[in-house]
Design a protein around this motif. Structure first.
Motif, PDB file in Angstrom:
ATOM      1  N   GLU A   3      -9.965  -7.898  -9.828  1.00 26.56           N
ATOM      2  CA  GLU A   3     -10.380  -8.624  -8.624  1.00 26.56           C
ATOM      3  C   GLU A   3      -9.301  -9.618  -8.209  1.00 26.56           C
ATOM      4  O   GLU A   3      -8.878 -10.461  -8.992  1.00 26.56           O
ATOM      5  N   LEU A   4      -8.863  -9.518  -6.966  1.00 30.18           N
ATOM      6  CA  LEU A   4      -7.798 -10.390  -6.473  1.00 30.18           C
ATOM      7  C   LEU A   4      -8.383 -11.532  -5.654  1.00 30.18           C
ATOM      8  O   LEU A   4      -9.395 -11.374  -4.982  1.00 30.18           O
ATOM      9  N   VAL A   5      -7.715 -12.673  -5.701  1.00 29.14           N
ATOM     10  CA  VAL A   5      -8.082 -13.819  -4.874  1.00 29.14           C
ATOM     11  C   VAL A   5      -7.060 -13.877  -3.746  1.00 29.14           C
ATOM     12  O   VAL A   5      -5.867 -14.067  -3.990  1.00 29.14           O
ATOM     13  N   TRP A   6      -7.523 -13.698  -2.520  1.00 30.32           N
ATOM     14  CA  TRP A   6      -6.640 -13.597  -1.363  1.00 30.32           C
ATOM     15  C   TRP A   6      -6.449 -14.955  -0.691  1.00 30.32           C
ATOM     16  O   TRP A   6      -7.385 -15.727  -0.553  1.00 30.32           O
ATOM     17  N   PHE A   7      -5.221 -15.202  -0.250  1.00 31.18           N
ATOM     18  CA  PHE A   7      -4.860 -16.438   0.444  1.00 31.18           C
ATOM     19  C   PHE A   7      -4.236 -16.067   1.779  1.00 31.18           C
ATOM     20  O   PHE A   7      -3.506 -15.085   1.875  1.00 31.18           O
ATOM     21  N   LYS A   8      -4.530 -16.864   2.805  1.00 34.74           N
ATOM     22  CA  LYS A   8      -3.863 -16.644   4.081  1.00 34.74           C
ATOM     23  C   LYS A   8      -3.124 -17.906   4.483  1.00 34.74           C
ATOM     24  O   LYS A   8      -3.435 -19.015   4.036  1.00 34.74           O
ATOM     25  N   SER A   9      -2.154 -17.739   5.319  1.00 34.28           N
ATOM     26  CA  SER A   9      -1.311 -18.842   5.754  1.00 34.28           C
ATOM     27  C   SER A   9      -2.113 -19.889   6.515  1.00 34.28           C
ATOM     28  O   SER A   9      -3.052 -19.565   7.248  1.00 34.28           O
ATOM     29  N   SER A  10      -1.706 -21.128   6.358  1.00 35.82           N
ATOM     30  CA  SER A  10      -2.336 -22.199   7.137  1.00 35.82           C
ATOM     31  C   SER A  10      -1.983 -22.068   8.611  1.00 35.82           C
ATOM     32  O   SER A  10      -2.610 -22.693   9.463  1.00 35.82           O
ATOM     33  N   TYR A  11      -1.010 -21.235   8.945  1.00 29.86           N
ATOM     34  CA  TYR A  11      -0.636 -20.991  10.334  1.00 29.86           C
ATOM     35  C   TYR A  11      -1.535 -19.952  10.993  1.00 29.86           C
ATOM     36  O   TYR A  11      -1.460 -19.746  12.190  1.00 29.86           O
ATOM     37  N   SER A  12      -2.379 -19.286  10.211  1.00 30.45           N
ATOM     38  CA  SER A  12      -3.244 -18.251  10.753  1.00 30.45           C
ATOM     39  C   SER A  12      -4.323 -18.862  11.641  1.00 30.45           C
ATOM     40  O   SER A  12      -4.801 -19.961  11.405  1.00 30.45           O
ATOM     41  N   ASP A  13      -4.694 -18.108  12.645  1.00 29.77           N
ATOM     42  CA  ASP A  13      -5.746 -18.533  13.559  1.00 29.77           C
ATOM     43  C   ASP A  13      -7.081 -18.527  12.819  1.00 29.77           C
ATOM     44  O   ASP A  13      -7.438 -17.547  12.176  1.00 29.77           O
ATOM     45  N   ALA A  14      -7.830 -19.591  12.907  1.00 32.53           N
ATOM     46  CA  ALA A  14      -9.120 -19.695  12.233  1.00 32.53           C
ATOM     47  C   ALA A  14     -10.185 -18.843  12.915  1.00 32.53           C
ATOM     48  O   ALA A  14     -11.283 -18.692  12.388  1.00 32.53           O
ATOM     49  N   GLY A  15      -9.866 -18.264  14.048  1.00 33.56           N
ATOM     50  CA  GLY A  15     -10.856 -17.543  14.831  1.00 33.56           C
ATOM     51  C   GLY A  15     -11.162 -16.130  14.392  1.00 33.56           C
ATOM     52  O   GLY A  15     -12.063 -15.515  14.930  1.00 33.56           O
ATOM     53  N   GLY A  16     -10.464 -15.575  13.430  1.00 33.31           N
ATOM     54  CA  GLY A  16     -10.794 -14.205  13.060  1.00 33.31           C
ATOM     55  C   GLY A  16      -9.760 -13.531  12.202  1.00 33.31           C
ATOM     56  O   GLY A  16      -8.943 -14.168  11.561  1.00 33.31           O
ATOM     57  N   ASN A  17      -9.837 -12.213  12.217  1.00 32.74           N
ATOM     58  CA  ASN A  17      -8.973 -11.385  11.383  1.00 32.74           C
ATOM     59  C   ASN A  17      -7.680 -11.053  12.115  1.00 32.74           C
ATOM     60  O   ASN A  17      -7.568 -10.028  12.771  1.00 32.74           O
ATOM     61  N   ASN A  18      -6.700 -11.922  11.994  1.00 34.94           N
ATOM     62  CA  ASN A  18      -5.406 -11.664  12.623  1.00 34.94           C
ATOM     63  C   ASN A  18      -4.290 -12.275  11.788  1.00 34.94           C
ATOM     64  O   ASN A  18      -3.432 -12.969  12.296  1.00 34.94           O
ATOM     65  N   CYS A  19      -4.334 -12.015  10.490  1.00 32.49           N
ATOM     66  CA  CYS A  19      -3.340 -12.641   9.625  1.00 32.49           C
ATOM     67  C   CYS A  19      -2.954 -11.721   8.474  1.00 32.49           C
ATOM     68  O   CYS A  19      -3.609 -10.729   8.202  1.00 32.49           O
ATOM     69  N   VAL A  20      -1.892 -12.094   7.820  1.00 30.94           N
ATOM     70  CA  VAL A  20      -1.459 -11.439   6.599  1.00 30.94           C
ATOM     71  C   VAL A  20      -1.990 -12.258   5.431  1.00 30.94           C
ATOM     72  O   VAL A  20      -1.922 -13.482   5.449  1.00 30.94           O
ATOM     73  N   ILE A  32      -0.211  -7.650  -0.818  1.00 32.29           N
ATOM     74  CA  ILE A  32      -0.167  -8.082   0.576  1.00 32.29           C
ATOM     75  C   ILE A  32      -1.061  -7.147   1.378  1.00 32.29           C
ATOM     76  O   ILE A  32      -1.060  -5.933   1.168  1.00 32.29           O
ATOM     77  N   ARG A  33      -1.834  -7.735   2.319  1.00 33.59           N
ATOM     78  CA  ARG A  33      -2.672  -6.916   3.188  1.00 33.59           C
ATOM     79  C   ARG A  33      -2.803  -7.571   4.557  1.00 33.59           C
ATOM     80  O   ARG A  33      -2.594  -8.770   4.721  1.00 33.59           O
ATOM     81  N   ASP A  34      -3.163  -6.772   5.527  1.00 30.57           N
ATOM     82  CA  ASP A  34      -3.468  -7.239   6.870  1.00 30.57           C
ATOM     83  C   ASP A  34      -4.975  -7.463   6.916  1.00 30.57           C
ATOM     84  O   ASP A  34      -5.756  -6.585   6.526  1.00 30.57           O
ATOM     85  N   SER A  35      -5.417  -8.598   7.403  1.00 28.29           N
ATOM     86  CA  SER A  35      -6.841  -8.902   7.406  1.00 28.29           C
ATOM     87  C   SER A  35      -7.643  -7.950   8.299  1.00 28.29           C
ATOM     88  O   SER A  35      -8.845  -7.795   8.116  1.00 28.29           O
ATOM     89  N   VAL A  36      -6.985  -7.275   9.232  1.00 28.85           N
ATOM     90  CA  VAL A  36      -7.672  -6.302  10.073  1.00 28.85           C
ATOM     91  C   VAL A  36      -8.020  -5.045   9.272  1.00 28.85           C
ATOM     92  O   VAL A  36      -9.040  -4.418   9.498  1.00 28.85           O
ATOM     93  N   PHE A  37      -7.158  -4.697   8.313  1.00 21.52           N
ATOM     94  CA  PHE A  37      -7.364  -3.512   7.470  1.00 21.52           C
ATOM     95  C   PHE A  37      -7.308  -3.931   6.000  1.00 21.52           C
ATOM     96  O   PHE A  37      -6.341  -3.606   5.293  1.00 21.52           O
ATOM     97  N   PRO A  38      -8.304  -4.644   5.493  1.00 22.92           N
ATOM     98  CA  PRO A  38      -8.233  -5.194   4.142  1.00 22.92           C
ATOM     99  C   PRO A  38      -8.179  -4.161   3.015  1.00 22.92           C
ATOM    100  O   PRO A  38      -7.758  -4.488   1.913  1.00 22.92           O
TER     101      PRO A  38
END
Length: 64
Positions: A3-20, A32-38
């Motif tokens: 089980e992996l613990v995923w982190f996203k950049s603080s620069y990512s938009d808080a509004g949804g799935n649009n980050c690495v 590494i994954r794209d939040s649109v295709f986890p």
């Protein structure tokens, strides 16, 4: 892969799935994954990820 613990950049938009997202794997691994295709995950090592970041910054003229 455990089980992996995923982190996203603080620069990512808080509004949804649009980050690495990045997760630390066993040993020297990084996932590494794209939040649109986890379900689509690539793995590499820390040195390769660091080289990618440095190269991207250089191509954009960004200094760290």
């Amino acid at each position: 892969m455990s089980e992996l613990v995923w982190f996203k950049s603080s620069y990512s938009d808080a509004g949804g799935n649009n980050c690495v997202e990045v997760a630390v794997c066993e040993g020297d691994g990084v996932a590494i994954r794209d939040s649109v295709f986890p379900s689509r995950v690539i793995t590499t090592n820390r040195a390769a990820l660091a080289a990618l970041v440095v190269g991207a910054q250089a191509s954009l003229g960004v200094t760290a």
